[in-house]
Design a protein around this motif. Structure first.
Motif, PDB file in Angstrom:
ATOM      1  N   LEU A   1       0.902  -1.173   0.038  1.00 36.48           N
ATOM      2  CA  LEU A   1      -0.166   0.072   0.002  1.00 36.48           C
ATOM      3  C   LEU A   1       0.905   1.193  -0.015  1.00 36.48           C
ATOM      4  O   LEU A   1       1.798   1.279   0.661  1.00 36.48           O
ATOM      5  N   TYR A   2       0.714   2.295  -0.828  1.00 38.88           N
ATOM      6  CA  TYR A   2       1.275   3.403  -0.799  1.00 38.88           C
ATOM      7  C   TYR A   2       0.561   4.715  -0.440  1.00 38.88           C
ATOM      8  O   TYR A   2       1.035   5.509   0.250  1.00 38.88           O
ATOM      9  N   ALA A   3      -0.690   4.769  -0.784  1.00 40.06           N
ATOM     10  CA  ALA A   3      -1.770   5.872  -0.167  1.00 40.06           C
ATOM     11  C   ALA A   3      -3.115   5.636  -0.300  1.00 40.06           C
ATOM     12  O   ALA A   3      -3.498   4.562  -1.077  1.00 40.06           O
ATOM     13  N   ILE A   4      -3.831   6.166   0.590  1.00 42.60           N
ATOM     14  CA  ILE A   4      -5.343   6.031   0.700  1.00 42.60           C
ATOM     15  C   ILE A   4      -5.629   7.668   0.508  1.00 42.60           C
ATOM     16  O   ILE A   4      -5.378   8.571   1.320  1.00 42.60           O
ATOM     17  N   GLU A   5      -6.637   7.836  -0.491  1.00 44.05           N
ATOM     18  CA  GLU A   5      -7.045   9.423  -0.700  1.00 44.05           C
ATOM     19  C   GLU A   5      -8.620   9.269  -1.035  1.00 44.05           C
ATOM     20  O   GLU A   5      -9.153   8.561  -1.681  1.00 44.05           O
ATOM     21  N   PRO A   6      -9.152   9.865  -0.579  1.00 45.62           N
ATOM     22  CA  PRO A   6      -8.847  10.998   0.497  1.00 45.62           C
ATOM     23  C   PRO A   6      -8.709  10.189   1.875  1.00 45.62           C
ATOM     24  O   PRO A   6      -9.225   9.218   1.990  1.00 45.62           O
ATOM     25  N   ASN A   7      -8.310  11.017   3.223  1.00 46.94           N
ATOM     26  CA  ASN A   7      -8.288  10.456   4.357  1.00 46.94           C
ATOM     27  C   ASN A   7      -9.227  10.955   5.221  1.00 46.94           C
ATOM     28  O   ASN A   7      -9.449  10.990   6.352  1.00 46.94           O
ATOM     29  N   PHE A   8     -10.618  11.424   4.754  1.00 46.06           N
ATOM     30  CA  PHE A   8     -11.646  11.772   5.330  1.00 46.06           C
ATOM     31  C   PHE A   8     -12.917  11.658   4.437  1.00 46.06           C
ATOM     32  O   PHE A   8     -12.714  11.341   3.344  1.00 46.06           O
ATOM     33  N   GLY A   9     -13.980  12.034   4.955  1.00 39.89           N
ATOM     34  CA  GLY A   9     -15.196  11.369   4.018  1.00 39.89           C
ATOM     35  C   GLY A   9     -16.603  11.734   4.830  1.00 39.89           C
ATOM     36  O   GLY A   9     -16.456  12.252   6.138  1.00 39.89           O
ATOM     37  N   ARG A  10     -17.624  11.939   4.093  1.00 43.91           N
ATOM     38  CA  ARG A  10     -18.896  12.283   4.704  1.00 43.91           C
ATOM     39  C   ARG A  10     -19.638  11.293   5.635  1.00 43.91           C
ATOM     40  O   ARG A  10     -19.289  10.078   5.482  1.00 43.91           O
ATOM     41  N   VAL A  11     -20.112  11.629   6.797  1.00 41.38           N
ATOM     42  CA  VAL A  11     -20.751  10.770   7.957  1.00 41.38           C
ATOM     43  C   VAL A  11     -21.654   9.890   6.961  1.00 41.38           C
ATOM     44  O   VAL A  11     -22.057   8.978   7.360  1.00 41.38           O
ATOM     45  N   LEU A  12     -22.463  10.358   6.042  1.00 45.34           N
ATOM     46  CA  LEU A  12     -23.578   9.871   5.081  1.00 45.34           C
ATOM     47  C   LEU A  12     -22.731   8.772   4.364  1.00 45.34           C
ATOM     48  O   LEU A  12     -23.720   8.131   3.710  1.00 45.34           O
ATOM     49  N   GLY A  13     -21.632   8.602   4.041  1.00 41.41           N
ATOM     50  CA  GLY A  13     -21.226   7.602   3.141  1.00 41.41           C
ATOM     51  C   GLY A  13     -20.910   8.440   1.897  1.00 41.41           C
ATOM     52  O   GLY A  13     -21.226   9.515   1.540  1.00 41.41           O
ATOM     53  N   GLY A  14     -20.740   7.642   0.683  1.00 43.68           N
ATOM     54  CA  GLY A  14     -20.798   7.685  -0.445  1.00 43.68           C
ATOM     55  C   GLY A  14     -19.334   8.437  -1.013  1.00 43.68           C
ATOM     56  O   GLY A  14     -19.406   9.051  -2.217  1.00 43.68           O
ATOM     57  N   THR A  15     -18.426   8.647  -0.219  1.00 41.22           N
ATOM     58  CA  THR A  15     -17.120   9.194  -0.623  1.00 41.22           C
ATOM     59  C   THR A  15     -16.218   8.143  -1.591  1.00 41.22           C
ATOM     60  O   THR A  15     -16.200   7.082  -1.112  1.00 41.22           O
ATOM     61  N   SER A  16     -15.742   8.575  -2.577  1.00 42.34           N
ATOM     62  CA  SER A  16     -15.054   7.657  -3.425  1.00 42.34           C
ATOM     63  C   SER A  16     -13.758   7.648  -2.830  1.00 42.34           C
ATOM     64  O   SER A  16     -12.829   8.556  -2.802  1.00 42.34           O
ATOM     65  N   VAL A  17     -13.051   6.516  -2.451  1.00 46.38           N
ATOM     66  CA  VAL A  17     -11.910   6.309  -2.182  1.00 46.38           C
ATOM     67  C   VAL A  17     -10.841   5.584  -2.992  1.00 46.38           C
ATOM     68  O   VAL A  17     -11.163   4.406  -3.106  1.00 46.38           O
ATOM     69  N   LYS A  18      -9.529   6.150  -3.025  1.00 49.37           N
ATOM     70  CA  LYS A  18      -8.671   5.522  -3.813  1.00 49.37           C
ATOM     71  C   LYS A  18      -7.773   4.766  -3.112  1.00 49.37           C
ATOM     72  O   LYS A  18      -7.063   5.667  -2.193  1.00 49.37           O
ATOM     73  N   VAL A  19      -7.373   3.528  -3.326  1.00 48.52           N
ATOM     74  CA  VAL A  19      -6.220   2.989  -2.663  1.00 48.52           C
ATOM     75  C   VAL A  19      -5.096   2.728  -3.596  1.00 48.52           C
ATOM     76  O   VAL A  19      -5.418   1.792  -4.366  1.00 48.52           O
ATOM     77  N   ALA A  20      -4.171   3.228  -3.405  1.00 51.05           N
ATOM     78  CA  ALA A  20      -3.032   3.232  -4.254  1.00 51.05           C
ATOM     79  C   ALA A  20      -1.894   2.167  -3.785  1.00 51.05           C
ATOM     80  O   ALA A  20      -1.609   1.918  -2.631  1.00 51.05           O
ATOM     81  N   GLY A  21      -1.320   1.315  -4.611  1.00 49.65           N
ATOM     82  CA  GLY A  21      -0.363   0.314  -4.406  1.00 49.65           C
ATOM     83  C   GLY A  21      -0.019  -0.587  -5.313  1.00 49.65           C
ATOM     84  O   GLY A  21      -0.351  -0.401  -6.611  1.00 49.65           O
ATOM     85  N   LYS A  22       0.520  -1.840  -5.028  1.00 51.35           N
ATOM     86  CA  LYS A  22       0.734  -2.931  -6.074  1.00 51.35           C
ATOM     87  C   LYS A  22      -0.042  -4.043  -5.486  1.00 51.35           C
ATOM     88  O   LYS A  22       0.020  -4.615  -4.423  1.00 51.35           O
ATOM     89  N   PHE A  23      -1.064  -4.521  -6.302  1.00 51.01           N
ATOM     90  CA  PHE A  23      -1.946  -5.712  -5.942  1.00 51.01           C
ATOM     91  C   PHE A  23      -1.833  -6.581  -6.892  1.00 51.01           C
ATOM     92  O   PHE A  23      -1.850  -6.450  -8.191  1.00 51.01           O
ATOM     93  N   PRO A  24      -1.517  -7.927  -6.596  1.00 50.82           N
ATOM     94  CA  PRO A  24      -1.538  -9.172  -7.686  1.00 50.82           C
ATOM     95  C   PRO A  24      -2.944  -9.540  -8.047  1.00 50.82           C
ATOM     96  O   PRO A  24      -3.443 -10.576  -7.629  1.00 50.82           O
ATOM     97  N   LEU A  25      -3.651  -8.666  -8.720  1.00 53.02           N
ATOM     98  CA  LEU A  25      -5.099  -8.828  -8.848  1.00 53.02           C
ATOM     99  C   LEU A  25      -5.293  -9.714 -10.145  1.00 53.02           C
ATOM    100  O   LEU A  25      -6.325  -9.981 -10.516  1.00 53.02           O
ATOM    101  N   SER A  26      -4.376 -10.152 -10.891  1.00 52.31           N
ATOM    102  CA  SER A  26      -4.469 -10.938 -12.060  1.00 52.31           C
ATOM    103  C   SER A  26      -5.397 -12.320 -11.882  1.00 52.31           C
ATOM    104  O   SER A  26      -6.210 -12.526 -12.700  1.00 52.31           O
ATOM    105  N   ALA A  27      -5.145 -12.698 -10.867  1.00 50.68           N
ATOM    106  CA  ALA A  27      -5.850 -14.048 -10.406  1.00 50.68           C
ATOM    107  C   ALA A  27      -7.361 -13.702 -10.101  1.00 50.68           C
ATOM    108  O   ALA A  27      -8.291 -14.273 -10.358  1.00 50.68           O
ATOM    109  N   LEU A  28      -7.742 -12.338  -9.567  1.00 50.68           N
ATOM    110  CA  LEU A  28      -8.856 -12.074  -9.172  1.00 50.68           C
ATOM    111  C   LEU A  28      -9.653 -11.603 -10.561  1.00 50.68           C
ATOM    112  O   LEU A  28     -10.976 -11.820 -10.392  1.00 50.68           O
ATOM    113  N   LYS A  29      -8.893 -11.284 -11.752  1.00 54.19           N
ATOM    114  CA  LYS A  29      -9.602 -11.285 -12.888  1.00 54.19           C
ATOM    115  C   LYS A  29     -10.066 -12.253 -13.780  1.00 54.19           C
ATOM    116  O   LYS A  29     -10.557 -12.338 -14.716  1.00 54.19           O
ATOM    117  N   ASP A  30      -9.529 -13.544 -13.238  1.00 48.63           N
ATOM    118  CA  ASP A  30      -9.904 -14.550 -14.131  1.00 48.63           C
ATOM    119  C   ASP A  30     -11.414 -14.918 -14.193  1.00 48.63           C
ATOM    120  O   ASP A  30     -11.918 -14.819 -13.173  1.00 48.63           O
TER     121      ASP A  30
END
Length: 122
Positions: A56-85
């Motif tokens: 994991l490199y970063a999580i943006e933003p690091n705050f959000g609305r109490v009601l939810g609905g905030t789009s959160v980006k988690v940046a990093g290196k993920f071995p997701l090729s198996a998950l796309k099978d």
């Protein structure tokens, strides 16, 4: 064999061996054991996929609305090729407190999740 601990009548806890290579394994539960002379083996085997470590490199933003609905980006290196099978039933999830939500989108560098409403616990 790996020793497990009973958490409740419906849950057990065990630790995976460290440094497992990425692979698929089967898990069976044995109650009793070789040394006691009696074993009760689970009727069903469970399949577990061991994936490569993530970074994991970063999580943006690091705050959000109490009601939810905030789009959160988690940046990093993920071995997701198996998950796309196309034969895979895996889902990429994000955890916010005690709530899990499915990722809205993901690739090997980013995961996007939408935050759920904040739950008030008294």
């Amino acid at each position: 064999f790996i020793t497990a601990r009973f958490i409740s009548s419906t849950q057990i806890w065990c630790r995976m061996p460290s440094r497992c290579a990425p692979k698929n394994i089967s898990l069976s539960i044995v109650n009793g054991g070789i040394h006691e002379g009696v074993s009760h083996v689970s009727e069903r085997q469970f399949n577990i996929s061991i994936l490569q470590d993530i970074s994991l490199y970063a999580i943006e933003p690091n705050f959000g609305r109490v009601l939810g609905g905030t789009s959160v980006k988690v940046a990093g290196k993920f071995p997701l090729s198996a998950l796309k099978d196309s034969n895979s039933s895996h889902t990429v999830l994000c955890q916010f407190g005690n709530k899990w939500v499915a990722a809205a989108d993901f690739n090997q560098d980013e995961i996007y999740c939408t935050s759920p409403p904040l739950s008030h616990q008294i």
